[in-house]
Design an enzyme around this catalytic site. Structure first.
Site, PDB file in Angstrom:
ATOM      1  N   GLN A   1     -36.724   2.975  14.627  1.00 35.90           N
ATOM      2  CA  GLN A   1     -37.442   3.709  13.588  1.00 35.90           C
ATOM      3  C   GLN A   1     -36.773   3.511  12.218  1.00 35.90           C
ATOM      4  O   GLN A   1     -37.413   3.637  11.185  1.00 35.90           O
ATOM      5  CB  GLN A   1     -37.476   5.193  13.955  1.00 35.90           C
ATOM      6  CG  GLN A   1     -38.188   6.065  12.959  1.00 35.90           C
ATOM      7  CD  GLN A   1     -38.516   7.426  13.554  1.00 35.90           C
ATOM      8  OE1 GLN A   1     -39.297   7.536  14.501  1.00 35.90           O
ATOM      9  NE2 GLN A   1     -37.903   8.457  13.027  1.00 35.90           N
TER      10      GLN A   1
ATOM     11  N   SER B   1     -29.388   0.375 -27.591  1.00 31.72           N
ATOM     12  CA  SER B   1     -28.206   1.141 -27.226  1.00 31.72           C
ATOM     13  C   SER B   1     -28.301   2.506 -27.885  1.00 31.72           C
ATOM     14  O   SER B   1     -28.796   2.626 -29.008  1.00 31.72           O
ATOM     15  CB  SER B   1     -26.950   0.410 -27.707  1.00 31.72           C
ATOM     16  OG  SER B   1     -25.881   1.324 -27.847  1.00 31.72           O
TER      17      SER B   1
ATOM     18  N   TYR C   1     -37.291  -0.921  23.863  1.00 28.88           N
ATOM     19  CA  TYR C   1     -37.384  -0.119  22.648  1.00 28.88           C
ATOM     20  C   TYR C   1     -36.313   0.964  22.634  1.00 28.88           C
ATOM     21  O   TYR C   1     -36.032   1.610  23.639  1.00 28.88           O
ATOM     22  CB  TYR C   1     -38.767   0.544  22.534  1.00 28.88           C
ATOM     23  CG  TYR C   1     -38.856   1.457  21.321  1.00 28.88           C
ATOM     24  CD1 TYR C   1     -39.204   0.947  20.083  1.00 28.88           C
ATOM     25  CD2 TYR C   1     -38.538   2.812  21.418  1.00 28.88           C
ATOM     26  CE1 TYR C   1     -39.247   1.764  18.959  1.00 28.88           C
ATOM     27  CE2 TYR C   1     -38.578   3.641  20.308  1.00 28.88           C
ATOM     28  CZ  TYR C   1     -38.926   3.108  19.082  1.00 28.88           C
ATOM     29  OH  TYR C   1     -38.957   3.913  17.967  1.00 28.88           O
TER      30      TYR C   1
ATOM     31  N   SER D   1     -40.740  10.581  11.135  1.00 32.54           N
ATOM     32  CA  SER D   1     -40.771   9.371  10.303  1.00 32.54           C
ATOM     33  C   SER D   1     -42.024   9.332   9.434  1.00 32.54           C
ATOM     34  O   SER D   1     -42.188   8.436   8.622  1.00 32.54           O
ATOM     35  CB  SER D   1     -40.709   8.114  11.175  1.00 32.54           C
ATOM     36  OG  SER D   1     -41.775   8.095  12.101  1.00 32.54           O
TER      37      SER D   1
ATOM     38  N   ASN E   1     -44.654   2.284  21.234  1.00 31.57           N
ATOM     39  CA  ASN E   1     -43.699   1.187  21.072  1.00 31.57           C
ATOM     40  C   ASN E   1     -44.388  -0.131  20.702  1.00 31.57           C
ATOM     41  O   ASN E   1     -43.934  -0.836  19.808  1.00 31.57           O
ATOM     42  CB  ASN E   1     -42.866   1.015  22.346  1.00 31.57           C
ATOM     43  CG  ASN E   1     -42.045   2.261  22.641  1.00 31.57           C
ATOM     44  OD1 ASN E   1     -41.991   3.173  21.816  1.00 31.57           O
ATOM     45  ND2 ASN E   1     -41.409   2.305  23.805  1.00 31.57           N
TER      46      ASN E   1
ATOM     47  N   ASN F   1     -30.718  -5.339 -25.982  1.00 29.96           N
ATOM     48  CA  ASN F   1     -30.107  -5.810 -24.730  1.00 29.96           C
ATOM     49  C   ASN F   1     -31.141  -6.350 -23.739  1.00 29.96           C
ATOM     50  O   ASN F   1     -32.237  -5.817 -23.635  1.00 29.96           O
ATOM     51  CB  ASN F   1     -29.345  -4.655 -24.067  1.00 29.96           C
ATOM     52  CG  ASN F   1     -28.200  -4.158 -24.921  1.00 29.96           C
ATOM     53  OD1 ASN F   1     -27.552  -4.954 -25.617  1.00 29.96           O
ATOM     54  ND2 ASN F   1     -27.958  -2.859 -24.895  1.00 29.96           N
TER      55      ASN F   1
ATOM     56  N   GLU G   1     -31.034  -7.946 -16.509  1.00 34.67           N
ATOM     57  CA  GLU G   1     -29.856  -7.395 -15.827  1.00 34.67           C
ATOM     58  C   GLU G   1     -30.255  -6.566 -14.615  1.00 34.67           C
ATOM     59  O   GLU G   1     -29.615  -6.617 -13.565  1.00 34.67           O
ATOM     60  CB  GLU G   1     -29.041  -6.535 -16.799  1.00 34.67           C
ATOM     61  CG  GLU G   1     -28.340  -7.343 -17.871  1.00 34.67           C
ATOM     62  CD  GLU G   1     -27.753  -6.456 -18.951  1.00 34.67           C
ATOM     63  OE1 GLU G   1     -26.970  -5.547 -18.614  1.00 34.67           O
ATOM     64  OE2 GLU G   1     -28.082  -6.651 -20.127  1.00 34.67           O
TER      65      GLU G   1
ATOM     66  N   THR H   1     -22.126 -28.064 -16.321  1.00 38.40           N
ATOM     67  CA  THR H   1     -21.441 -27.866 -15.039  1.00 38.40           C
ATOM     68  C   THR H   1     -20.199 -27.058 -15.400  1.00 38.40           C
ATOM     69  O   THR H   1     -19.639 -27.249 -16.496  1.00 38.40           O
ATOM     70  CB  THR H   1     -21.027 -29.190 -14.365  1.00 38.40           C
ATOM     71  OG1 THR H   1     -20.178 -29.912 -15.245  1.00 38.40           O
ATOM     72  CG2 THR H   1     -22.247 -30.053 -14.023  1.00 38.40           C
ATOM     73  N   HIS H   2     -19.802 -26.168 -14.529  1.00 37.79           N
ATOM     74  CA  HIS H   2     -18.677 -25.257 -14.816  1.00 37.79           C
ATOM     75  C   HIS H   2     -18.935 -24.447 -16.085  1.00 37.79           C
ATOM     76  O   HIS H   2     -17.998 -24.003 -16.738  1.00 37.79           O
ATOM     77  CB  HIS H   2     -17.350 -26.009 -14.967  1.00 37.79           C
ATOM     78  CG  HIS H   2     -17.125 -27.047 -13.912  1.00 37.79           C
ATOM     79  ND1 HIS H   2     -16.485 -26.776 -12.720  1.00 37.79           N
ATOM     80  CD2 HIS H   2     -17.483 -28.352 -13.847  1.00 37.79           C
ATOM     81  CE1 HIS H   2     -16.449 -27.870 -11.978  1.00 37.79           C
ATOM     82  NE2 HIS H   2     -17.057 -28.843 -12.635  1.00 37.79           N
TER      83      HIS H   2
ATOM     84  N   LYS I   1     -27.999  -3.110 -31.453  1.00 37.72           N
ATOM     85  CA  LYS I   1     -28.126  -3.775 -30.156  1.00 37.72           C
ATOM     86  C   LYS I   1     -29.560  -3.954 -29.681  1.00 37.72           C
ATOM     87  O   LYS I   1     -30.407  -3.101 -29.863  1.00 37.72           O
ATOM     88  CB  LYS I   1     -27.366  -2.987 -29.081  1.00 37.72           C
ATOM     89  CG  LYS I   1     -25.877  -2.964 -29.298  1.00 37.72           C
ATOM     90  CD  LYS I   1     -25.225  -4.217 -28.801  1.00 37.72           C
ATOM     91  CE  LYS I   1     -24.986  -4.091 -27.311  1.00 37.72           C
ATOM     92  NZ  LYS I   1     -24.258  -5.240 -26.799  1.00 37.72           N
TER      93      LYS I   1
HETATM   94  N1  ARG Z   1     -41.842   6.423  14.911  1.00 34.20           N
HETATM   95  C1  ARG Z   1     -41.429   5.518  15.922  1.00 34.20           C
HETATM   96  C2  ARG Z   1     -40.822   4.272  15.312  1.00 34.20           C
HETATM   97  O1  ARG Z   1     -40.901   4.131  14.157  1.00 34.20           O
HETATM   98  C3  ARG Z   1     -42.591   5.133  16.777  1.00 34.20           C
HETATM   99  C4  ARG Z   1     -42.252   4.758  18.165  1.00 34.20           C
HETATM  100  C5  ARG Z   1     -41.682   5.914  18.889  1.00 34.20           C
HETATM  101  N2  ARG Z   1     -41.569   5.674  20.267  1.00 34.20           N
HETATM  102  C6  ARG Z   1     -40.910   6.476  21.070  1.00 34.20           C
HETATM  103  N3  ARG Z   1     -40.893   6.191  22.307  1.00 34.20           N
HETATM  104  N4  ARG Z   1     -40.266   7.512  20.627  1.00 34.20           N
HETATM  105  O2  ARG Z   1     -40.254   3.447  15.967  1.00 34.20           O
END
Ligand code: ARG
Length: 465
Positions: free
Chosen positions: A329, A284, A324, A30, A117, A292, A297, A162-163, A290
């Protein structure tokens, strides 16, 4: 000094005999996105280590070393020198491993009484608390831009709809103040969410707490949390606050989409109520004429992904057992994307608002054309003792007659008016004018220019307080 002898080379690798499969490494990492939490991770670790020293688990010298090491890592990250490694999985282990490399044994003690965790839950709360504050500030700037425009438009009359049909005349500042109300509620929602964000998971460790006598109040104070989480299982598994934040963000984006939709409509050739400065429009590739309103948007469109992120988080948490799970993650990317999208949308919106020019003549004409003072005429009849339902019917017939004549109500002469409403007198023309109509709505919350002036002043006051 004990060496890490595991086959995996991981901080958690003691019980593993085989190296992690490369596919698994790529799938589970991650750090490619949670590196963004480095500041909060370091902040949390410093507070944790100070607390460990306070309760005698670390010596003051060790805690000092840890703090210096972490601050140095922060500098390396911010100067771009730090090398992130996917083999080290996430932001937490990247920083911890680097710390131990830099300061030796003391680094290995930092994780005492803590788990990733409670660490990750702490990091993301600290991060989101900061983001709430930043987004609230951006909303305030957007409000200020709106109020600056409103100040110039207290006497500008346009049709209220309205509407999407012409309903009654209003002043433009009153309309702009309605946008301001939406944004003000968005701030209230974020502040409300912030209170539930600001609770500290540290001390929950993996799920069940720890055998060390942690001083959680002390850590809490260092990190500016309101209180430690009351239940260790809940502390590591709760992601409600992300869902709440995403809800507040989705409502905010919904509001911006409504405002932008009005800007788009008002800028259209058929309305020409506004023009948006060239710097905030695009052209455009095929149609040379144009110009825009793409910015408006795009903001409207980005609503979709922010609401989508909210759905992603709701589904992520659905049916997750305590405590957990690695599912969690997956909470980060939707939240980061929401933060980025909301931030960028607010910034460009605020920059665009001063570039809007309001076409007062067109607005006035549209209010003239739409029989917008019909309700005023009915109320005039009520003041002459005509029951409201009868008044409604008389005015309906007058409108039908005027449409047939191709005239506005104010263009009918007294004779024509009296042919349908015999009680109508010469003074009727006071209520048939657009100015007379808006001025008569002089109660709190109404569109009379004097009311709107005080509403504006009050709105300014609330923003600055
Ligand atoms: N990268 C993990 C997360 O975002 C951190 C916690 C991971 N804990 C574990 N027991 N694998 O949640």
């Amino acid at each position: 000094m004990t060496k890490n002898k595991s086959a995996t080379g991981k901080l958690w690798g003691g019980r593993f005999a085989q190296a992690t499969d490369k596919l698994v490494e790529a799938f589970t990492e991650s750090v490619s996105f949670d590196a963004r939490l480095y500041r909060e991770d370091i902040m949390g670790s410093i507070a944790h280590s100070k607390m460990l020293a306070r309760i005698g688990v670390l010596s003051d010298a060790e805690s000092e070393l840890i703090e210096q090491g972490l601050l140095q890592i922060q500098q390396q990250i911010e100067s771009g020198e730090f090398e992130w490694s996917t083999e080290l999985e996430d932001v937490h282990m990247n920083i911890e491993a680097r710390l131990t490399e830099a300061i030796g044994e003391a680094g290995k003690k930092l994780h005492t009484g803590r788990s990733r965790n409670d660490q990750v839950a702490t990091d993301i709360r600290l991060y989101l608390r900061r983001m709430c504050d930043e987004i609230i500030e951006l909303i305030r700037l957007a409000q200020q831009a709106i109020l600056n425009q409103a100040e110039q438009q207290v006497d500008t009359i346009l049709p209220g709809f309205t509407h999407l049909q012409v309903a009654q005349p209003i002043v433009l500042a009153h309309h702009l103040l309605a946008w301001n109300e939406m944004l003000e509620r968005d701030i209230e929602r974020l502040l409300d969410t912030r209170a539930r964000i600001n609770v500290m998971p540290l001390g929950a460790a993996a799920l069940a707490g720890t055998s060390f006598a942690l001083d959680r109040d002390f850590t809490c104070e260092l990190l500016g949390f309101d209180r430690p989480a009351r239940n260790s299982l809940d502390a590591v598994s709760d992601r409600d606050f992300l869902i709440e934040f995403s809800t507040a963000a989705s409502i905010l984006m919904m509001h911006l989409s409504r405002v932008c939709e009005e800007l788009i409509t008002w800028a259209s050739e058929s309305y020409r109520f506004i023009s948006i400065g060239d710097a905030f429009c695009t052209g455009s590739s095929i149609m040379p004429q144009k110009k825009n309103p793409d910015i408006a948007e795009l903001i409207r469109g980005k609503n979709g992904r922010v609401s989508g992120n909210l759905q992603a988080l709701l589904m992520l948490m659905k049916a997750q057992p305590l405590a957990y799970n690695r599912d969690n993650q997956e909470d980060k990317q939707p939240v980061f994307d929401t933060v980025d999208t909301v931030t960028a949308s607010l910034q460009v919106f605020t920059a665009m608002v001063p570039a809007i020019t309001f076409n007062r003549e067109r607005m006035y004409q549209a209010a003239q054309d739409g029989y917008a003072t019909a309700t005023d005429l009915a109320e005039y009849l009520v003041r002459l003792q005509v029951p409201f339902r009868d008044a409604h019917s008389i005015v309906g017939q007058l409108v039908q007659y005027a449409i047939g004549q191709g005239k506005a109500l104010a263009d009918l002469d007294l004779e024509e008016l009296q042919s349908i409403g015999s009680m109508i007198g010469e003074d009727v023309y006071d209520v048939l004018t657009l100015e007379g109509s808006v001025e008569s709505r002089a109660h709190f919350g109404g569109t009379a220019p004097d009311q709107v002036r005080s509403a504006l002043a009050a709105a300014r006051q609330r923003i600055s307080s």
